[in-house]
Scaffold this motif. Structure first.
Motif, mmCIF file in Angstrom:
data_model
loop_
_atom_site.group_PDB
_atom_site.id
_atom_site.type_symbol
_atom_site.label_atom_id
_atom_site.label_comp_id
_atom_site.label_asym_id
_atom_site.label_seq_id
_atom_site.Cartn_x
_atom_site.Cartn_y
_atom_site.Cartn_z
ATOM 1 N N GLY A 28 0.806 -1.217 0.000
ATOM 2 C CA GLY A 28 0.000 0.000 0.000
ATOM 3 C C GLY A 28 0.839 1.268 0.000
ATOM 4 O O GLY A 28 0.499 2.255 -0.658
ATOM 5 N N CYS A 29 1.950 1.254 0.708
ATOM 6 C CA CYS A 29 2.839 2.419 0.747
ATOM 7 C C CYS A 29 3.427 2.680 -0.636
ATOM 8 O O CYS A 29 3.446 3.814 -1.115
ATOM 9 C CB CYS A 29 3.943 2.179 1.773
ATOM 10 S SG CYS A 29 5.092 3.568 1.916
ATOM 11 N N TYR A 30 3.913 1.629 -1.292
ATOM 12 C CA TYR A 30 4.465 1.790 -2.636
ATOM 13 C C TYR A 30 3.376 2.199 -3.626
ATOM 14 O O TYR A 30 3.616 3.024 -4.509
ATOM 15 C CB TYR A 30 5.135 0.497 -3.099
ATOM 16 C CG TYR A 30 6.558 0.364 -2.613
ATOM 17 C CD1 TYR A 30 7.617 0.755 -3.408
ATOM 18 C CD2 TYR A 30 6.839 -0.152 -1.363
ATOM 19 C CE1 TYR A 30 8.927 0.628 -2.979
ATOM 20 C CE2 TYR A 30 8.136 -0.279 -0.914
ATOM 21 C CZ TYR A 30 9.179 0.116 -1.722
ATOM 22 O OH TYR A 30 10.464 0.006 -1.287
ATOM 23 N N ALA A 31 2.192 1.647 -3.508
ATOM 24 C CA ALA A 31 1.093 2.000 -4.407
ATOM 25 C C ALA A 31 0.660 3.453 -4.211
ATOM 26 O O ALA A 31 0.270 4.122 -5.169
ATOM 27 C CB ALA A 31 -0.089 1.065 -4.178
ATOM 28 N N PHE A 32 0.740 3.962 -2.981
ATOM 29 C CA PHE A 32 0.374 5.346 -2.708
ATOM 30 C C PHE A 32 1.356 6.309 -3.363
ATOM 31 O O PHE A 32 0.969 7.334 -3.925
ATOM 32 C CB PHE A 32 0.321 5.587 -1.194
ATOM 33 C CG PHE A 32 0.087 7.025 -0.827
ATOM 34 C CD1 PHE A 32 -1.191 7.565 -0.897
ATOM 35 C CD2 PHE A 32 1.133 7.831 -0.424
ATOM 36 C CE1 PHE A 32 -1.413 8.890 -0.566
ATOM 37 C CE2 PHE A 32 0.912 9.159 -0.085
ATOM 38 C CZ PHE A 32 -0.362 9.689 -0.158
ATOM 39 N N HIS A 33 2.656 6.012 -3.288
ATOM 40 C CA HIS A 33 3.675 6.929 -3.808
ATOM 41 C C HIS A 33 3.886 6.800 -5.313
ATOM 42 O O HIS A 33 4.517 7.662 -5.923
ATOM 43 C CB HIS A 33 5.001 6.709 -3.081
ATOM 44 C CG HIS A 33 4.960 7.205 -1.670
ATOM 45 N ND1 HIS A 33 4.945 8.544 -1.345
ATOM 46 C CD2 HIS A 33 4.901 6.547 -0.488
ATOM 47 C CE1 HIS A 33 4.892 8.692 -0.033
ATOM 48 N NE2 HIS A 33 4.861 7.487 0.517
ATOM 49 N N LEU A 34 3.371 5.756 -5.947
ATOM 50 C CA LEU A 34 3.565 5.549 -7.380
ATOM 51 C C LEU A 34 3.017 6.688 -8.238
ATOM 52 O O LEU A 34 3.725 7.191 -9.113
ATOM 53 C CB LEU A 34 2.947 4.213 -7.792
ATOM 54 C CG LEU A 34 3.053 3.862 -9.269
ATOM 55 C CD1 LEU A 34 4.514 3.607 -9.633
ATOM 56 C CD2 LEU A 34 2.221 2.637 -9.572
ATOM 57 N N PRO A 35 1.775 7.166 -8.027
ATOM 58 C CA PRO A 35 1.264 8.233 -8.896
ATOM 59 C C PRO A 35 2.033 9.546 -8.765
ATOM 60 O O PRO A 35 2.047 10.356 -9.683
ATOM 61 C CB PRO A 35 -0.183 8.435 -8.457
ATOM 62 C CG PRO A 35 -0.521 7.294 -7.592
ATOM 63 C CD PRO A 35 0.749 6.703 -7.098
ATOM 64 N N PHE A 36 2.682 9.773 -7.635
ATOM 65 C CA PHE A 36 3.413 11.016 -7.415
ATOM 66 C C PHE A 36 4.834 10.971 -7.985
ATOM 67 O O PHE A 36 5.527 11.979 -7.996
ATOM 68 C CB PHE A 36 3.480 11.345 -5.919
ATOM 69 C CG PHE A 36 2.127 11.463 -5.282
ATOM 70 C CD1 PHE A 36 1.275 12.504 -5.608
ATOM 71 C CD2 PHE A 36 1.692 10.525 -4.369
ATOM 72 C CE1 PHE A 36 0.027 12.617 -5.034
ATOM 73 C CE2 PHE A 36 0.445 10.621 -3.780
ATOM 74 C CZ PHE A 36 -0.392 11.676 -4.119
ATOM 75 N N GLY A 37 5.264 9.794 -8.418
ATOM 76 C CA GLY A 37 6.602 9.664 -8.979
ATOM 77 C C GLY A 37 7.713 9.752 -7.953
ATOM 78 O O GLY A 37 8.839 10.111 -8.274
ATOM 79 N N ARG A 38 7.421 9.418 -6.732
ATOM 80 C CA ARG A 38 8.428 9.481 -5.665
ATOM 81 C C ARG A 38 9.207 8.176 -5.634
ATOM 82 O O ARG A 38 8.667 7.124 -5.331
ATOM 83 C CB ARG A 38 7.777 9.698 -4.314
ATOM 84 C CG ARG A 38 7.030 10.986 -4.224
ATOM 85 C CD ARG A 38 6.412 11.120 -2.850
ATOM 86 N NE ARG A 38 5.515 12.265 -2.818
ATOM 87 C CZ ARG A 38 4.497 12.385 -2.003
ATOM 88 N NH1 ARG A 38 4.238 11.440 -1.139
ATOM 89 N NH2 ARG A 38 3.751 13.443 -2.039
ATOM 90 N N GLY A 39 10.453 8.243 -5.931
ATOM 91 C CA GLY A 39 11.314 7.073 -5.846
ATOM 92 C C GLY A 39 11.258 6.211 -7.090
ATOM 93 O O GLY A 39 10.190 5.915 -7.595
ATOM 94 N N PRO A 40 12.399 5.789 -7.579
ATOM 95 C CA PRO A 40 12.428 4.968 -8.788
ATOM 96 C C PRO A 40 12.277 3.475 -8.512
ATOM 97 O O PRO A 40 12.363 2.669 -9.419
ATOM 98 C CB PRO A 40 13.820 5.266 -9.351
ATOM 99 C CG PRO A 40 14.643 5.522 -8.127
ATOM 100 C CD PRO A 40 13.717 6.214 -7.159
ATOM 101 N N VAL A 41 12.051 3.113 -7.262
ATOM 102 C CA VAL A 41 12.028 1.704 -6.874
ATOM 103 C C VAL A 41 10.668 1.095 -7.212
ATOM 104 O O VAL A 41 9.629 1.647 -6.846
ATOM 105 C CB VAL A 41 12.306 1.556 -5.359
ATOM 106 C CG1 VAL A 41 12.279 0.114 -4.937
ATOM 107 C CG2 VAL A 41 13.625 2.196 -5.002
#
Length: 94
Positions: A28-41
């Motif tokens: 959920g944390c990774y899915a939340f930050h995905l649309p904002f483009g935070r972090g290339p991981v």
């Protein structure tokens, strides 16, 4: 079995429910930050698209489909509630 509380003794390692909860939190944390483009991981928790489609909103008249767990997801047993003994109830009431 603990004679006072009636609960099982804890096993070594983490419980399957704890592992499943942690995987959900990380995903959920990774899915939340995905649309904002935070972090290339990329998301380290694999997603099971077939399970997500099965659990999507559907008509209550349809028969629920079978679903498989994800690769890292453990099988979480359905826990039964522990009955409270009459002695414990008497102790709490006193």
């Amino acid at each position: 079995m603990n004679p006072t509380t009636g609960t099982r003794v804890l096993a070594a390692g983490y419980a399957p429910a704890t592992i499943a909860h942690n995987l959900s939190a990380v995903q959920g944390c990774y899915a939340f930050h995905l649309p904002f483009g935070r972090g290339p991981v990329p998301n380290p928790v694999p997603e099971n698209r077939a399970r997500r489609a099965t659990l999507a909103h559907r008509s209550p008249l349809e028969v629920p489909g079978r679903k498989r767990r994800g690769r890292l997801r453990p099988k979480v047993p359905i826990r039964q509630p522990v009955p409270v003994s009459p002695e414990a109830l008497a102790y709490l009431a006193a």
